[in-house]
Design a protein around this motif. Structure first.
Motif, PDB file in Angstrom:
ATOM      1  N   ALA A  61       0.845  -1.201   0.000  1.00  0.00           N
ATOM      2  CA  ALA A  61       0.000   0.000   0.000  1.00  0.00           C
ATOM      3  C   ALA A  61       0.879   1.249   0.000  1.00  0.00           C
ATOM      4  CB  ALA A  61      -0.914  -0.005   1.216  1.00  0.00           C
ATOM      5  N   ILE A  62       0.609   2.149  -0.942  1.00  0.00           N
ATOM      6  CA  ILE A  62       1.364   3.405  -0.997  1.00  0.00           C
ATOM      7  C   ILE A  62       0.458   4.630  -0.948  1.00  0.00           C
ATOM      8  CG2 ILE A  62       3.402   2.478  -2.143  1.00  0.00           C
ATOM      9  CD1 ILE A  62       2.252   3.433  -4.795  1.00  0.00           C
ATOM     10  N   GLY A  63      -0.830   4.417  -1.037  1.00  0.00           N
ATOM     11  CA  GLY A  63      -1.766   5.530  -0.988  1.00  0.00           C
ATOM     12  C   GLY A  63      -3.186   5.025  -1.088  1.00  0.00           C
ATOM     13  N   ILE A  64      -4.093   5.970  -1.175  1.00  0.00           N
ATOM     14  CA  ILE A  64      -5.508   5.637  -1.306  1.00  0.00           C
ATOM     15  C   ILE A  64      -6.142   6.704  -2.187  1.00  0.00           C
ATOM     16  CG2 ILE A  64      -6.213   6.877   0.785  1.00  0.00           C
ATOM     17  CD1 ILE A  64      -8.134   4.468   1.310  1.00  0.00           C
ATOM     18  N   VAL A  65      -7.091   6.302  -2.996  1.00  0.00           N
ATOM     19  CA  VAL A  65      -7.859   7.256  -3.789  1.00  0.00           C
ATOM     20  C   VAL A  65      -9.328   7.054  -3.430  1.00  0.00           C
ATOM     21  CG1 VAL A  65      -8.012   5.771  -5.837  1.00  0.00           C
ATOM     22  CG2 VAL A  65      -8.260   8.226  -6.088  1.00  0.00           C
ATOM     23  N   THR A  66     -10.004   8.158  -3.134  1.00  0.00           N
ATOM     24  CA  THR A  66     -11.390   8.095  -2.680  1.00  0.00           C
ATOM     25  C   THR A  66     -12.307   8.845  -3.646  1.00  0.00           C
ATOM     26  OG1 THR A  66     -11.238  10.130  -1.394  1.00  0.00           O
ATOM     27  CG2 THR A  66     -10.586   8.086  -0.278  1.00  0.00           C
ATOM     28  N   GLU A  67     -13.591   8.639  -3.457  1.00  0.00           N
ATOM     29  CA  GLU A  67     -14.563   9.401  -4.250  1.00  0.00           C
ATOM     30  C   GLU A  67     -14.354  10.892  -4.037  1.00  0.00           C
ATOM     31  OE1 GLU A  67     -18.358   6.362  -4.346  1.00  0.00           O
ATOM     32  OE2 GLU A  67     -18.051   7.594  -2.558  1.00  0.00           O
ATOM     33  N   ARG A  68     -14.022  11.268  -2.833  1.00  0.00           N
ATOM     34  CA  ARG A  68     -13.769  12.682  -2.519  1.00  0.00           C
ATOM     35  C   ARG A  68     -12.572  13.208  -3.307  1.00  0.00           C
ATOM     36  NH1 ARG A  68     -13.612  15.536   3.325  1.00  0.00           N
ATOM     37  NH2 ARG A  68     -15.820  15.541   2.917  1.00  0.00           N
ATOM     38  N   ASP A  69     -11.506  12.401  -3.397  1.00  0.00           N
ATOM     39  CA  ASP A  69     -10.344  12.802  -4.197  1.00  0.00           C
ATOM     40  C   ASP A  69     -10.755  13.064  -5.637  1.00  0.00           C
ATOM     41  OD1 ASP A  69      -8.556  12.486  -2.033  1.00  0.00           O
ATOM     42  OD2 ASP A  69      -8.209  10.370  -2.531  1.00  0.00           O
ATOM     43  N   PRO A  93       0.851  10.459   2.645  1.00  0.00           N
ATOM     44  CA  PRO A  93       1.149   9.040   2.852  1.00  0.00           C
ATOM     45  C   PRO A  93      -0.085   8.314   3.385  1.00  0.00           C
ATOM     46  CG  PRO A  93       2.051  10.320   4.662  1.00  0.00           C
ATOM     47  CD  PRO A  93       1.480  11.301   3.664  1.00  0.00           C
ATOM     48  N   VAL A  94      -0.145   7.051   3.092  1.00  0.00           N
ATOM     49  CA  VAL A  94      -1.276   6.249   3.524  1.00  0.00           C
ATOM     50  C   VAL A  94      -1.180   6.034   5.034  1.00  0.00           C
ATOM     51  CG1 VAL A  94      -0.151   4.041   3.018  1.00  0.00           C
ATOM     52  CG2 VAL A  94      -2.626   4.180   3.022  1.00  0.00           C
ATOM     53  N   ILE A  95      -2.294   6.195   5.729  1.00  0.00           N
ATOM     54  CA  ILE A  95      -2.366   5.966   7.170  1.00  0.00           C
ATOM     55  C   ILE A  95      -2.812   4.521   7.369  1.00  0.00           C
ATOM     56  CG2 ILE A  95      -3.376   6.725   9.348  1.00  0.00           C
ATOM     57  CD1 ILE A  95      -1.746   8.915   7.878  1.00  0.00           C
ATOM     58  N   THR A  96      -2.040   3.774   8.150  1.00  0.00           N
ATOM     59  CA  THR A  96      -2.341   2.354   8.337  1.00  0.00           C
ATOM     60  C   THR A  96      -2.396   1.995   9.814  1.00  0.00           C
ATOM     61  OG1 THR A  96      -0.019   1.652   8.305  1.00  0.00           O
ATOM     62  CG2 THR A  96      -1.161   1.765   6.174  1.00  0.00           C
ATOM     63  N   ILE A  97      -2.954   0.833  10.047  1.00  0.00           N
ATOM     64  CA  ILE A  97      -3.059   0.251  11.386  1.00  0.00           C
ATOM     65  C   ILE A  97      -2.826  -1.247  11.220  1.00  0.00           C
ATOM     66  CG2 ILE A  97      -5.559  -0.123  11.264  1.00  0.00           C
ATOM     67  CD1 ILE A  97      -5.707   0.835  14.185  1.00  0.00           C
ATOM     68  N   LYS A  98      -2.399  -1.890  12.263  1.00  0.00           N
ATOM     69  CA  LYS A  98      -2.149  -3.342  12.229  1.00  0.00           C
ATOM     70  C   LYS A  98      -3.413  -4.093  12.658  1.00  0.00           C
ATOM     71  CE  LYS A  98       2.002  -2.741  10.945  1.00  0.00           C
ATOM     72  NZ  LYS A  98       2.050  -2.498   9.514  1.00  0.00           N
ATOM     73  N   PRO A  99      -3.582  -5.330  12.168  1.00  0.00           N
ATOM     74  CA  PRO A  99      -4.804  -6.091  12.478  1.00  0.00           C
ATOM     75  C   PRO A  99      -5.066  -6.283  13.968  1.00  0.00           C
ATOM     76  CG  PRO A  99      -3.567  -7.175  10.745  1.00  0.00           C
ATOM     77  CD  PRO A  99      -2.701  -6.057  11.256  1.00  0.00           C
ATOM     78  N   ASP A 100      -4.015  -6.351  14.795  1.00  0.00           N
ATOM     79  CA  ASP A 100      -4.224  -6.593  16.224  1.00  0.00           C
ATOM     80  C   ASP A 100      -4.331  -5.308  17.040  1.00  0.00           C
ATOM     81  OD1 ASP A 100      -1.561  -6.001  15.810  1.00  0.00           O
ATOM     82  OD2 ASP A 100      -0.795  -7.489  17.216  1.00  0.00           O
ATOM     83  N   ASP A 101      -4.308  -4.141  16.387  1.00  0.00           N
ATOM     84  CA  ASP A 101      -4.531  -2.882  17.102  1.00  0.00           C
ATOM     85  C   ASP A 101      -5.994  -2.780  17.534  1.00  0.00           C
ATOM     86  OD1 ASP A 101      -1.914  -1.938  16.984  1.00  0.00           O
ATOM     87  OD2 ASP A 101      -2.238  -0.876  15.110  1.00  0.00           O
ATOM     88  N   SER A 102      -6.231  -2.031  18.595  1.00  0.00           N
ATOM     89  CA  SER A 102      -7.580  -1.926  19.163  1.00  0.00           C
ATOM     90  C   SER A 102      -8.484  -1.020  18.317  1.00  0.00           C
ATOM     91  CB  SER A 102      -7.500  -1.362  20.584  1.00  0.00           C
ATOM     92  OG  SER A 102      -7.145   0.008  20.540  1.00  0.00           O
ATOM     93  N   LEU A 103      -9.781  -1.176  18.523  1.00  0.00           N
ATOM     94  CA  LEU A 103     -10.746  -0.297  17.866  1.00  0.00           C
ATOM     95  C   LEU A 103     -10.566   1.134  18.334  1.00  0.00           C
ATOM     96  CD1 LEU A 103     -14.094  -2.290  17.781  1.00  0.00           C
ATOM     97  CD2 LEU A 103     -12.206  -2.266  16.165  1.00  0.00           C
ATOM     98  N   GLU A 104     -10.209   1.300  19.595  1.00  0.00           N
ATOM     99  CA  GLU A 104      -9.975   2.639  20.120  1.00  0.00           C
ATOM    100  C   GLU A 104      -8.820   3.308  19.373  1.00  0.00           C
ATOM    101  OE1 GLU A 104      -8.869   4.902  24.282  1.00  0.00           O
ATOM    102  OE2 GLU A 104      -9.677   2.880  24.366  1.00  0.00           O
ATOM    103  N   THR A 105      -7.774   2.563  19.106  1.00  0.00           N
ATOM    104  CA  THR A 105      -6.644   3.101  18.354  1.00  0.00           C
ATOM    105  C   THR A 105      -7.090   3.481  16.942  1.00  0.00           C
ATOM    106  OG1 THR A 105      -5.061   1.803  19.631  1.00  0.00           O
ATOM    107  CG2 THR A 105      -4.322   2.605  17.477  1.00  0.00           C
ATOM    108  N   ALA A 106      -7.860   2.621  16.316  1.00  0.00           N
ATOM    109  CA  ALA A 106      -8.369   2.917  14.972  1.00  0.00           C
ATOM    110  C   ALA A 106      -9.207   4.192  14.983  1.00  0.00           C
ATOM    111  CB  ALA A 106      -9.193   1.738  14.453  1.00  0.00           C
TER     112      ALA A 106
END
Length: 161
Positions: A61-69, A93-106
């Protein structure tokens, strides 16, 4: 550690807090930097998604493109979407989180970074899924507990719609 519920000792351990892996949508669509904005828009429409993960040739993953973009960077200009490549309009830059991170962190990442699409990636930045405010809403509909951080994400999401 035992729980005390209503004054009664319960030897069941506290349930593990829900993780990003539990919340994320695994239906993740990708696109390459060199595809056109028109191809991105068509893929979003065909797959009924509001974003595409932009990946390099190794699938990282290097980025994201959205409908808003697309709306802000194409529709508000005189440029034709078939003459603009994804590289010119991606959010990075793309903002990421790991699968075992908490919902609160997300939720905190989404509020602090003011983003609506949070990628869940593995240790080598390969995308596993994505978290959106819709995922939080669906989670809350299935669970009685409503964490204040999640409420904040939903308020922020509503404010920008």
């Amino acid at each position: 550690m035992p729980n005390t519920r209503g004054g009664i000792m319960d030897n069941k351990p506290d349930p593990a807090p829900p993780t990003a892996a539990k919340l994320m949508t695994e239906k993740l669509e990708t696109i390459n930097l060199l595809n056109t904005a028109q191809e991105a828009a068509m893929k979003m429409a065909d797959r009924n998604v509001s974003s595409l993960t932009v990946v390099d040739d190794d699938g990282k993953a290097i980025g994201i493109v959205t409908e808003r973009d697309l709306a802000r960077r194409i529709c508000t200009t005189n440029r034709s979407c078939d003459n603009v490549i994804v590289e010119e309009i991606i959010s990075f830059p793309v903002i990421t989180i790991k699968p075992d991170d908490s919902l609160e962190t997300a939720a905190r990442y989404m509020v602090q970074k003011r983003i609506r699409h949070l990628l869940v990636t593995d240790d080598v930045n390969q995308p596993n899924g994505i978290i959106t405010p819709t995922d939080f809403t669906e989670y809350l509909n299935k669970n009685d507990e409503l964490d204040e951080v999640i409420r904040q994400v939903l308020r922020e999401h509503a404010r920008y719609e």
